[in-house]
Scaffold this active site. Structure first.
Site, mmCIF file in Angstrom:
data_model
loop_
_atom_site.group_PDB
_atom_site.id
_atom_site.type_symbol
_atom_site.label_atom_id
_atom_site.label_comp_id
_atom_site.label_asym_id
_atom_site.label_seq_id
_atom_site.Cartn_x
_atom_site.Cartn_y
_atom_site.Cartn_z
ATOM 1 C CB ALA A 219 -27.399 48.723 -60.481
ATOM 2 C CG ASP A 342 -23.887 49.082 -66.759
ATOM 3 O OD1 ASP A 342 -24.760 49.024 -65.289
ATOM 4 O OD2 ASP A 342 -24.927 49.067 -67.468
HETATM 5 CA CA CA Z 1 -26.219 48.097 -64.843
#
Ligand code: CA
Length: 738
Positions: A219, A342
């Site tokens: 990601a 995150d």
């Molecule tokens: Ca991450």
């Protein structure tokens, strides 16, 4: 000022990448080029794990048949030979050098005397669990340059064993079935939807009901998440579940994507990928024939870039229950709607039968990065508890009516950078927790580890953020991160590590051990009344499960991340652990007080398999302290402006592996100590990929010859600063040129 340095040493994430391998730093990992080991003459004693056996793994306490021991993944062993009274006599039975100084993260599987586990570069080993002798080794020959596509090095967390096969996901995105007796390849399938994007696999496959399940990571670079089921016998694809919607001009792949797409607004997330990677937790539940997947963070991290119109951005940061046979969704729970930090929900998921509010329930337990511990009802996903298990500042609490976190409005970082807890390393990461249902606690390797989050310089100036292929695309500022740090040092919360015996129903700690470094290993608990953990300082410790008191300690001289396991053979109980740190710690660099230096910096990062038993008398070699002197730098001719420009490039492309402010975390070469030969080959290494086989791929697609030269100036300038500081010739290192 030491505080400032410490702070600097301890956090942070930056851009993608490897930089050079320094022959002086003792690197022994030869990556894809490592010499293959030859098969020994031992007859493999591979037991056959069929469906019946793995579903009843609880009745075989001597084996460790699945990733978290059984399908429930509680990592709590019923074995009692090693207990509070006998643990004082626990000693090393044998150890095996794995010939790597990169992180080892795997949970071994033990079946009837054979241990199966992975090393770096997705290599699989089958060893005799009594002697450590290699039965076979399989090297999937991952191209060395693929390492540049990994956020967190060439790590792997293990295999699945089932019906005479061993399954491994490889760093370059393949799922491979091996013959459990010989290591021969039975089938090898490509799981990636787009090989031009930076996808990787580091997680262990799971297997159940004749299917193998695997997801992937990436990601930070910009990819789209999904999990795939394959027929365990043939490797044919059975189903695929995407976790985030794709290009809206194309049809939805499955009905759930129509629901998800309504929660993404504006922007062009599909060009970035959207994120939602299933890189760690995939758990099968025989009670409901469900598969629970833990879904990762958004790509980019910042919602204002990814989905500028707002929205929850399903299924980011969610726990999703799928029908294991069809891949259809049964329910979902989103831990962090509209993720902006995150905050993955990919951390290990454990299943349990537990009394909650006077009623026996089949529950699911998870401690994701965001700092709240979730207890969900597996039947319908109902939220039962969401207590904080570490320091959390981004949200005040979870509203139990709506199931949503209540955000702290003061920590919106769109206009001004803010220190936020937890940071991207999470209040808990992939390092395994254990669940002791009888004691009513989970034992969690937790941390308070902040980041100063700020929007990227580019976005602040223009309101536009362009995807940069071949690089991290978080939307958060990394180029000027050192300066952001120094400008805000006074407010930085101190990073801390803990082992916590936490009651998920009350949110209270039964006991807490504070560990001097925050990045510690996974946990095993046992009916012997002990909780085992390897830590950053190199100590493998058996804690009293009632009090947290250390009952036994063993110095491995190497920092640990992997969880210990235990098994029994011929009436003898064994304890086993893989040593060697790194992974996401690569971007954390060399810490300074108050965070303690970890063992792999002091000595070396010795990748080993250690096996203990009561009365074991083997000994580890005592290592010498690593030479960390910094040589004087030649040709320091750059201007401050050139060094400052080099710092931006370094932070964007090099720091995630080689460390912020050129302070390596210990497993990747520290560029302040490059040899003259490496200095003279610097351009060839960065531009031409001279060391690609070791993982240091060419970066000529993202940095020019001139940029490379600027990076080189910055590295030398930082080295010289630290050399003069160590020699007492200057009072304060400057650390930044911005
Ligand atoms: Ca991450």
């Amino acid at each position: 000022m030491n505080k400032g340095l410490a702070l600097l040493g301890v956090l942070l994430v930056a851009a993608a990448a490897y930089m050079m391998l320094n022959p002086q730093s003792g690197g022994t990992d030869m990556g894809g080029a490592e010499t293959a080991m030859t098969a020994s003459s031992i007859e493999p004693t591979t037991g056959f794990i069929d469906d019946e056996r793995i579903k009843n793994a609880e009745s075989e306490p001597g084996n460790w048949l699945a990733f978290g021991r059984t399908y429930e993944e509680q990592r709590h062993s019923p074995l009692t030979q090693i207990n509070k009274d006998t643990v004082g006599q626990l000693g090393l039975a044998w150890f095996k050098d794995m010939n790597t100084n990169r992180a080892l993260e795997a949970t071994p599987i033990v079946v009837d005397g054979t241990m199966y586990f992975t090393s770096t570069w997705s290599k699989v080993y089958a060893v005799d669990a009594i002697t450590g002798e290699t039965i076979w080794m399989y090297d999937p020959k991952v191209p060395g340059e693929w390492a540049r596509r990994a956020c967190c090095d060439v790590v792997n967390r293990g295999v699945a064993v089932y019906n005479g096969r061993v399954y491994v996901g490889t760093l370059d995105g393949r799922l491979v079935a091996l013959d459990a007796a010989t290591g021969g390849v039975v089938w090898d399938v490509d799981t990636l939807i787009d090989r031009t994007r930076f996808y990787t696999i580091t997680g262990a496959p799971r297997v159940a009901n004749g299917k193998v399940f695997i997801g992937n990571g990436g990601a930070e670079f910009g990819v789209r998440g999904y999990v795939t089921a394959y027929d365990a016998e043939t490797g044919d694809q059975a189903w695929r579940f995407f976790t985030v919607p794709g290009d809206p001009s194309l049809p939805f792949e499955h009905a759930e994507m129509e629901l998800a797409a309504k929660t993404w607004k504006g922007g062009s997330w599909w060009e970035f990928g959207g994120g939602g990677m299933v890189w760690n937790s995939i758990v099968y539940d025989p009670d409901f024939d469900s598969l629970y997947i833990g879904v990762g963070n958004g790509s980019p991290w910042t919602r204002v870039i990814r989905s500028p119109g707002g929205g929850d951005n399903l299924f980011l940061s969610s726990i999703v229950a799928l029908d294991a046979n069809t891949g259809e969704m049964k329910w979902y729970y989103q831990t962090t709607p509209g993720d902006n930090w995150d905050f993955t929900a990919v951390q290990d998921i454990a299943l349990a039968d537990m009394e909650v509010d006077g009623e026996m329930r089949k529950v699911l337990l998870q401690a994701p990065k965001n700092g709240f511990f979730y207890v969900l009802d597996r039947a319908d996903g109902k939220l039962l508890r969401a207590h904080k298990f570490a320091t959390v500042t981004w949200a005040s609490h979870v509203d139990m009516e709506t199931g949503r976190p209540v955000l702290n409005p003061e920590l919106d970082y769109q206009d001004n950078a803010k220190w936020i807890l937890p940071g991207p390393l999470g209040a808990h990461n992939w390092q395994a927790m254990s669940v002791d249902v009888d004691a009513g606690v989970v034992d969690i390797p937790a941390q308070d580890n902040p980041l100063i989050y700020g929007m990227s310089d580019e976005w602040q100036k223009t309101g536009i953020y362009k995807r940069n292929p071949g690089s991290w695309n978080t939307g958060v500022e990394f180029g000027r991160i050192t300066q952001l740090f120094l400008d805000n040092i006074a407010e930085q919360p101190t990073p801390k590590g803990y082992l916590k015996a936490f009651d998920p129903l009350t949110g209270k700690d039964k006991w807490v051990v504070e560990i001097p470094h925050y990045w510690n290993g996974g946990v095993l608990s046992s009916a012997g009344g002990l909780v085992f953990q390897g830590d950053a300082l190199g100590m493998l410790t058996a804690y009293d499960k009632d009090t947290g008191e250390a009952r036994w300690q063993y110095n491995t001289f190497t920092s640990m991340l992997a969880p210990p396991i235990t098994f029994e053979l011929d009436g003898v109980q064994y304890l086993s652990i893989l040593t060697g740190t790194g992974g996401a710690d690569l971007f954390s660099g060399e810490p300074l007080p108050p965070v303690a230096e970890h063992a792999s910096l002091t000595y070396n990062n010795y990748g080993r398999l250690l096996v203990f038993k009561i009365g074991g008398g083997a000994e580890l070699p005592v290592p010498t302290v690593r030479d960390r002197s910094i040589p004087a730098q030649a040709n320091l001719v750059a201007s401050n402006e050139q060094i400052a420009a080099g710092e931006l490039h370094y932070n964007n492309y090099c720091s995630v592996c080689h460390g912020l402010a050129v302070r390596s975390g210990g497993s990747i070469p520290d560029l302040r100590r490059m040899s003259e030969g490496t200095h003279s080959a610097f351009n060839q290494i960065v531009q031409d990929g001279l060391l690609a086989a070791n993982g240091m791929a060419a970066f000529d697609d993202v940095v020019s010859d001139e940029d490379t030269s600027l990076i080189h100036h910055y590295v030398k300038a930082r080295a010289e600063q630290d050399r003069l500081y160590a020699a007492g010739e200057v009072e304060l290192p400057q650390l930044t040129w911005q």
